[in-house]
Motif scaffolding. Structure first.
Motif, mmCIF file in Angstrom:
data_model
loop_
_atom_site.group_PDB
_atom_site.id
_atom_site.type_symbol
_atom_site.label_atom_id
_atom_site.label_comp_id
_atom_site.label_asym_id
_atom_site.label_seq_id
_atom_site.Cartn_x
_atom_site.Cartn_y
_atom_site.Cartn_z
ATOM 1 N N ASP A 29 0.820 -1.216 0.000
ATOM 2 C CA ASP A 29 0.000 0.000 0.000
ATOM 3 C C ASP A 29 0.852 1.263 0.000
ATOM 4 O OD1 ASP A 29 -2.300 -1.487 -0.046
ATOM 5 O OD2 ASP A 29 -2.475 -1.534 2.141
ATOM 6 N N GLU A 30 0.148 2.413 -0.151
ATOM 7 C CA GLU A 30 0.798 3.714 -0.204
ATOM 8 C C GLU A 30 0.851 4.308 1.197
ATOM 9 O OE1 GLU A 30 2.292 5.463 -2.515
ATOM 10 O OE2 GLU A 30 2.039 3.998 -4.110
ATOM 11 N N ILE A 31 1.700 3.759 2.009
ATOM 12 C CA ILE A 31 1.830 4.232 3.383
ATOM 13 C C ILE A 31 3.300 4.183 3.760
ATOM 14 C CG2 ILE A 31 -0.491 3.506 4.089
ATOM 15 C CD1 ILE A 31 0.757 0.996 5.270
ATOM 16 N N TYR A 32 3.592 4.705 4.964
ATOM 17 C CA TYR A 32 4.928 4.631 5.526
ATOM 18 C C TYR A 32 4.845 3.772 6.783
ATOM 19 C CZ TYR A 32 6.485 8.223 2.310
ATOM 20 O OH TYR A 32 6.809 8.926 1.168
ATOM 21 N N VAL A 33 5.485 2.646 6.755
ATOM 22 C CA VAL A 33 5.383 1.665 7.840
ATOM 23 C C VAL A 33 6.583 1.823 8.763
ATOM 24 C CG1 VAL A 33 5.239 -0.778 8.410
ATOM 25 C CG2 VAL A 33 4.140 0.104 6.340
ATOM 26 N N PRO A 34 6.338 2.000 10.064
ATOM 27 C CA PRO A 34 7.461 2.092 10.996
ATOM 28 C C PRO A 34 8.076 0.711 11.242
ATOM 29 C CG PRO A 34 5.405 2.204 12.204
ATOM 30 C CD PRO A 34 5.021 2.207 10.753
ATOM 31 N N MET A 35 9.393 0.712 11.403
ATOM 32 C CA MET A 35 10.110 -0.530 11.705
ATOM 33 C C MET A 35 10.563 -0.456 13.151
ATOM 34 S SD MET A 35 13.275 -2.362 9.695
ATOM 35 C CE MET A 35 14.409 -1.004 9.964
ATOM 36 N N ARG A 36 10.193 -1.488 13.974
ATOM 37 C CA ARG A 36 10.483 -1.492 15.397
ATOM 38 C C ARG A 36 11.622 -2.467 15.703
ATOM 39 N NH1 ARG A 36 6.684 1.176 18.426
ATOM 40 N NH2 ARG A 36 4.799 1.816 17.288
ATOM 41 N N ALA A 37 12.159 -2.305 16.867
ATOM 42 C CA ALA A 37 13.291 -3.137 17.273
ATOM 43 C C ALA A 37 12.861 -4.542 17.634
ATOM 44 C CB ALA A 37 14.020 -2.499 18.457
ATOM 45 N N GLY A 38 11.606 -4.756 17.962
ATOM 46 C CA GLY A 38 11.116 -6.077 18.310
ATOM 47 C C GLY A 38 9.733 -6.314 17.759
ATOM 48 N N ALA A 39 9.257 -7.552 17.979
ATOM 49 C CA ALA A 39 7.960 -7.947 17.449
ATOM 50 C C ALA A 39 6.854 -7.495 18.383
ATOM 51 C CB ALA A 39 7.937 -9.466 17.243
ATOM 52 N N GLY A 40 6.544 -6.209 18.342
ATOM 53 C CA GLY A 40 5.474 -5.673 19.157
ATOM 54 C C GLY A 40 5.503 -4.166 19.118
ATOM 55 N N THR A 41 4.345 -3.605 19.455
ATOM 56 C CA THR A 41 4.240 -2.154 19.406
ATOM 57 C C THR A 41 4.960 -1.486 20.567
ATOM 58 O OG1 THR A 41 2.136 -2.298 20.605
ATOM 59 C CG2 THR A 41 2.051 -2.232 18.191
#
Length: 221
Positions: A29-41
């Motif tokens: 999709d046309e979005i900006y996805v944040p990348m996190r240091a771990g598997a969770g918000t």
């Protein structure tokens, strides 16, 4: 003691990270996805936002999160934002690029074909010129052969004439010799005839004298 070692190995195995495998994936999709240091918000954001359609490396999965690598960073994004195939926009862009490339290739091919047709026409013209030149050269060669054949024919005719002339001269010499022999023979015959006539005249004269002497004697008696 042995159980403690087994428990320690089990805990160590659980603490080790899952096997890492690399595969291609794209941000959907046309979005900006944040990348996190771990598997969770609850984990900190290591990249504020990866634009949709960006190619990333897929390293693994943990529940609803995907472990990825983008550039020199690794992190996690939610699975819903990951597509295993390029986005429609990317596919359209690639299709457009492929179409433009095919169009450019077709244009190049048309240009090459036009150049080849021009070269073909030029070659045809050269072939026609060569054929005309070959025909002209063939005619010149035939003329040269005819010209060259005339002296040969003249030489052959001269040789025949010289041979005939030599034969005629030989025959003429023979005729002259025969005429000379005939002349000599006629001269001899004339001499013989003249001598014979003289002899006959002398004999006749002697006979006449002897007859006249006899008559005189007869008259005298």
């Amino acid at each position: 003691m042995q159980n403690r070692w087994l428990s320690g190995l089990l805990l160590l195995a659980l603490c080790l990270p899952a096997p890492v495998y690399a595969a291609a994936a794209w941000i959907d999709d046309e979005i900006y996805v944040p990348m996190r240091a771990g598997a969770g918000t609850g984990y900190r954001i290591v990249h504020r936002g990866i634009k949709s359609g960006t190619r990333v490396e897929l390293l693994g999965e943990e529940g609803d999160w995907i472990h990825i690598r983008y550039g020199d960073r690794e992190g996690y994004v939610e699975k819903q934002y990951i597509s295993r195939t390029p986005t429609a926009a990317l596919r359209l862009q690639k299709l457009t690029q492929d179409t433009e490339k095919a169009t450019s290739t077709a244009s190049d091919l048309r240009q090459q074909m036009a150049e080849m047709e021009g070269q073909r026409d030029a070659l045809r013209g050269e072939v026609e010129e060569l054929r005309a030149s070959l025909t002209s050269r063939s005619n010149e060669l035939d003329q040269l052969r005819n010209v060259a054949a005339d002296p040969i024919r003249l030489d052959q005719a001269n040789r025949r004439l010289n041979e005939e002339l030599s034969m005629l001269r030989s025959e003429l010499d023979q005729v002259k010799a025969e005429n000379a022999l005939l002349r000599n023979d006629n001269t001899s015959r004339k001499w013989i005839t003249g001598v014979g006539i003289l002899l006959l005249g002398a004999i006749g004269g002697l006979l006449l004298k002897s007859k006249s002497g006899r008559r005189r004697n007869n008259w005298a008696n």
